[in-house]
Design an enzyme around this catalytic site. Structure first.
Site, PDB file in Angstrom:
ATOM      1  CG  HIS A  33       0.713  19.799  -2.807  1.00 31.64           C
ATOM      2  ND1 HIS A  33       0.098  20.796  -3.461  1.00 31.64           N
ATOM      3  CD2 HIS A  33       1.015  18.829  -3.379  1.00 31.64           C
ATOM      4  CE1 HIS A  33      -0.365  20.136  -4.494  1.00 31.64           C
ATOM      5  NE2 HIS A  33       0.205  18.904  -4.488  1.00 31.64           N
ATOM      6  CB  SER A 183      -3.052  21.423  -8.735  1.00 33.96           C
ATOM      7  OG  SER A 183      -2.223  21.152  -7.725  1.00 33.96           O
ATOM      8  NE  ARG A 184      -6.176  17.316 -13.348  1.00 38.39           N
ATOM      9  CZ  ARG A 184      -5.305  16.459 -13.164  1.00 38.39           C
ATOM     10  NH1 ARG A 184      -5.437  15.808 -12.137  1.00 38.39           N
ATOM     11  NH2 ARG A 184      -4.279  15.954 -13.942  1.00 38.39           N
TER      12      ARG A 184
END
Ligand code: PAF
Length: 278
Positions: A33, A183-184
């Site tokens: 990100h 994120s996972r």
């Protein structure tokens, strides 16, 4: 950095600035990100990042409730990254009605690849992204190539609906062992995390085979699925597609992409590798 939670306040702030680049996210921010934020800084004076876990893009039985919500840590990272505004609305602010009656309906691509396994997902993504675009009104918006099908759906949306925003694709961030940042990844156990780079390795191996001249796409795909499944993955798909629009690849196409999704235990990972045969 301002933290803004309402559409009204965001619109008031927006009137005070000209040049805005936008990075939509669902939070739980990682280095991938922050690379999007760095790219956004190259294009505008002000960078706005949204953090919103969008219920519309999660299907039944998916991880909407469990999705990591880490707003305070996210805000610190964004502050350090020189972001002007963190827009963090709650569900009621973006969806004041119990149902979202008007939705953005993507092309038939929404039912292929990820869409085959996540019905309605891209309608939910396109709808929230258009809402966010209408609220933030940026000149440009950055999207990661890790969610390549999402990137193509958004590119098609802005082209076909004449949305005056330049979409900037950003390369996938990877850990040293090749695993695509997500994120996972936080759902992986320690053992699964060790094994997870196998997905990228299998895709890189397919890329090598294509570069050596193989054009038997179905066989390459099938071999990759077997290899992953033999290593303990449950593979949803490995597909070689044309990069520009994700149509099925033909032997004379030279800008390709290999896309894959597979489960390792409970977590489901996606990844892709671009192939240039020109
Ligand atoms: O890629 C994501 O994080 C989400 O799909 C997005 C673009 C923020 C829409 O909710």
């Amino acid at each position: 950095m301002k933290i803004i939670k309402t559409i009204n306040e965001l619109r008031q702030w927006r009137k005070t600035v000209d040049s805005v680049a936008f990075v939509p996210t669902m939070g739980n921010l990682h280095a991938g990100h922050l690379a999007l934020v760095r790219e956004a800084h190259q294009h505008a004076e002000n960078v706005v990042v949204s953090v919103f876990v969008n219920p519309l893009q999660f299907g039944q039985g998916e991880d909407f409730a469990a999705y990591p919500r880490t707003l305070q840590a996210d805000a610190e990272k964004l502050q350090n990254a020189g972001v002007a505004v963190l827009f963090a609305p709650d569900d009621k602010e973006l969806y004041p009605n119990t149902t979202q009656a008007f939705n953005v309906e993507p092309s038939a691509l929404q039912n292929e690849l990820e869409g085959k396994f996540r019905p309605g997902h891209f309608r939910g993504v396109a709808t929230v992204v258009l809402k966010l675009f209408n609220i933030v009104e940026p000149q440009i918006a950055c999207f990661g190539k890790k969610d390549f099908q999402q990137l193509v759906v958004i590119q098609q949306m802005v082209a076909e609906l004449n949305v005056n925003i330049n979409i900037v694709p950003v390369d996938t961030g990877r850990a040293d062992d090749g695993l695509a940042l997500s994120s996972r990844n936080g759902y992986l156990t320690e053992t699964e995390r060790q094994q997870a780079p196998q997905l990228y390795a299998v895709l890189c191996n397919m890329k090598d085979e294509l570069q050596k001249g193989r054009r038997d796409f179905s066989q390459l795909e099938q071999q990759a699925v077997e290899k992953l499944n033999n290593q303990g993955w449950q593979t949803d798909y490995v597909e070689i597609r044309r990069r520009s629009d994700l149509a099925h690849a033909r032997p004379d196409d030279n800008q390709l992409i290999i896309l894959a999704a597979a489960k390792l235990g409970k977590p489901r990972l996606i990844d892709n590798v671009e192939v240039d045969l020109s």
